[in-house]
Design a protein around this motif. Structure first.
Motif, PDB file in Angstrom:
ATOM      1  N   LEU A 169       0.867  -1.174   0.000  1.00  0.00           N
ATOM      2  CA  LEU A 169       0.000   0.000   0.000  1.00  0.00           C
ATOM      3  C   LEU A 169       0.910   1.232   0.000  1.00  0.00           C
ATOM      4  CD1 LEU A 169      -2.869   1.149   0.142  1.00  0.00           C
ATOM      5  CD2 LEU A 169      -2.615   1.202   2.638  1.00  0.00           C
ATOM      6  N   VAL A 170       0.854   1.988  -1.078  1.00  0.00           N
ATOM      7  CA  VAL A 170       1.696   3.175  -1.225  1.00  0.00           C
ATOM      8  C   VAL A 170       0.882   4.398  -0.819  1.00  0.00           C
ATOM      9  CG1 VAL A 170       3.135   4.503  -2.816  1.00  0.00           C
ATOM     10  CG2 VAL A 170       2.903   2.028  -3.110  1.00  0.00           C
ATOM     11  N   HIS A 171       1.421   5.164   0.144  1.00  0.00           N
ATOM     12  CA  HIS A 171       0.652   6.274   0.700  1.00  0.00           C
ATOM     13  C   HIS A 171       1.558   7.477   0.938  1.00  0.00           C
ATOM     14  CE1 HIS A 171       2.422   5.597   4.719  1.00  0.00           C
ATOM     15  NE2 HIS A 171       2.297   4.301   4.434  1.00  0.00           N
ATOM     16  N   PRO A 172       0.980   8.664   1.058  1.00  0.00           N
ATOM     17  CA  PRO A 172       1.795   9.844   1.359  1.00  0.00           C
ATOM     18  C   PRO A 172       2.372   9.748   2.772  1.00  0.00           C
ATOM     19  CG  PRO A 172      -0.368  10.470   0.508  1.00  0.00           C
ATOM     20  CD  PRO A 172      -0.430   9.018   0.827  1.00  0.00           C
ATOM     21  N   GLU A 173       3.519  10.349   2.966  1.00  0.00           N
ATOM     22  CA  GLU A 173       4.123  10.365   4.289  1.00  0.00           C
ATOM     23  C   GLU A 173       3.187  11.069   5.272  1.00  0.00           C
ATOM     24  OE1 GLU A 173       8.630  11.126   5.917  1.00  0.00           O
ATOM     25  OE2 GLU A 173       7.789  12.553   4.490  1.00  0.00           O
ATOM     26  N   GLY A 174       2.999  10.449   6.441  1.00  0.00           N
ATOM     27  CA  GLY A 174       2.142  11.039   7.456  1.00  0.00           C
ATOM     28  C   GLY A 174       0.671  10.730   7.297  1.00  0.00           C
ATOM     29  N   HIS A 175       0.308   9.884   6.354  1.00  0.00           N
ATOM     30  CA  HIS A 175      -1.098   9.542   6.136  1.00  0.00           C
ATOM     31  C   HIS A 175      -1.605   8.682   7.304  1.00  0.00           C
ATOM     32  CE1 HIS A 175      -4.678   7.759   4.275  1.00  0.00           C
ATOM     33  NE2 HIS A 175      -4.631   8.747   3.384  1.00  0.00           N
ATOM     34  N   PRO A 176      -2.869   8.844   7.720  1.00  0.00           N
ATOM     35  CA  PRO A 176      -3.412   8.057   8.846  1.00  0.00           C
ATOM     36  C   PRO A 176      -3.299   6.552   8.668  1.00  0.00           C
ATOM     37  CG  PRO A 176      -4.899   9.847   8.274  1.00  0.00           C
ATOM     38  CD  PRO A 176      -3.825   9.844   7.223  1.00  0.00           C
ATOM     39  N   VAL A 177      -3.308   6.064   7.428  1.00  0.00           N
ATOM     40  CA  VAL A 177      -3.253   4.617   7.219  1.00  0.00           C
ATOM     41  C   VAL A 177      -1.941   4.029   7.729  1.00  0.00           C
ATOM     42  CG1 VAL A 177      -2.178   4.544   4.922  1.00  0.00           C
ATOM     43  CG2 VAL A 177      -3.904   2.836   5.522  1.00  0.00           C
ATOM     44  N   ALA A 178      -0.924   4.872   7.889  1.00  0.00           N
ATOM     45  CA  ALA A 178       0.359   4.388   8.390  1.00  0.00           C
ATOM     46  C   ALA A 178       0.245   3.877   9.820  1.00  0.00           C
ATOM     47  CB  ALA A 178       1.405   5.500   8.307  1.00  0.00           C
TER      48      ALA A 178
END
Length: 303
Positions: A169-178
């Motif tokens: 799962l590729v996500h922006p840095e700091g995204h809640p999914v992290a």
């Protein structure tokens, strides 16, 4: 219709030089002999291929249409001759393979480079293609083997398991999914998704995982290239699901990737080849080197 390779070569050489005189020199023929070959070729086809006058020779319209076809015929024949000479050799020859783009950009270059250290005279033709096209290329003998996603329905192909490729799962840095404890279909359905186009192996896998969970994968954006998906993630337009073999999200500023632990989001990568079909020694040697590198010797064939 009686057409010889010499006639085809005569036509191609005259067309390439625009001169019977120069073509005769290239082919080491007398000009009358060359002219006779071209005339016989035209008679066999029932077509006029050249417009001739005392100053020049030019292809007719039909000659221009046919030239690429016969150029390809000559090239393929010469390649077949080279392969025939090298058939019994493990140190020379041509290896033709089709490969998923993600694998072609990651594991394949190192495998080829390592192989060529011991086999410097071996050349490679690589078709990076969608998974559906890889099996077709193998079946039609347009490549010696393919590297793609396992398919239980490909009974006419032998499939050697290489490794399991988990989706990320590729996500922006700091995204809640992290900070989510686990990544499930329910988690993914909460956010806008950037998915690969239908027909790609990654999209097929994602759609199958969502369906198995009773959901439908509805993309906010769907794209052809993984680099585009990562760019859209960086712009904050959604989350992308890409294979761990993808290079596009590695070392990208402001982008992070997290493995999706759900087994439904894992694809098995295999080496596929035609069942009961002879394999040239140089091709078999390269296949063996791939299996050793992938640790698949103990895995054997997928039946």
């Amino acid at each position: 219709m009686h057409i010889t390779l010499g006639q085809i070569r005569a036509f191609v050489t005259v067309a390439s030089t625009n001169s019977f005189t120069r073509a005769a020199e290239v082919l080491a023929l007398s000009q009358p002999a060359l002219t006779n070959r071209v005339r016989q070729f035209e008679e066999a086809l029932g077509l006029r291929l050249f417009d001739r006058n005392t100053r020049s020779v030019e292809l007719t319209h039909v000659g221009r249409e046919l030239l690429p076809i016969f150029l390809r015929t000559i090239t393929e024949f010469e390649g077949a001759v080279v392969n025939a000479r090298d058939f019994v050799s493990k140190t020379k020859g041509l290896v033709r393979l089709a490969c998923l783009p993600s694998c072609a950009a990651t594991m394949l270059p190192e495998l080829i480079a390592r192989f060529q250290l011991d086999h410097p005279n071996v050349t490679f033709e690589v078709e990076d293609a969608l998974n559906s096209a890889i099996a077709t290329l193998v079946r039609e003998d347009r490549v010696d083997f393919g590297i793609g996603m396992a398919d239980a329905n490909d009974d006419d192909l032998e499939q050697i398991k290489l490794f399991d490729d988990a989706m990320m799962l590729v996500h922006p840095e700091g995204h809640p999914v992290a900070d989510a404890p686990t990544i499930s279909v329910e988690t993914l359905a909460t956010y806008p998704l950037i998915l690969m186009n239908r027909g790609s192996s990654v999209r097929d896998l994602v759609d199958g995982a969502f369906i198995a969970a009773g959901r439908t994968a509805t993309p906010a954006c769907q794209v052809r290239y993984m680099s585009t998906a990562v760019a859209l993630v960086r712009a904050g337009l959604g989350l992308a699901i890409l294979p761990s073999t993808a290079v596009e999200f590695r070392s990208q500023a402001n982008v992070r990737a997290r493995r999706i632990q759900d087994p439904a989001f894992t694809r098995t990568i295999v080496l596929m080849r035609r069942r009961h079909s002879p394999v040239r020694p140089v091709v078999q040697t390269f296949i063996d080197s791939i299996c050793v590198a992938a640790g698949s010797v103990s895995c054997g064939f997928i039946e």
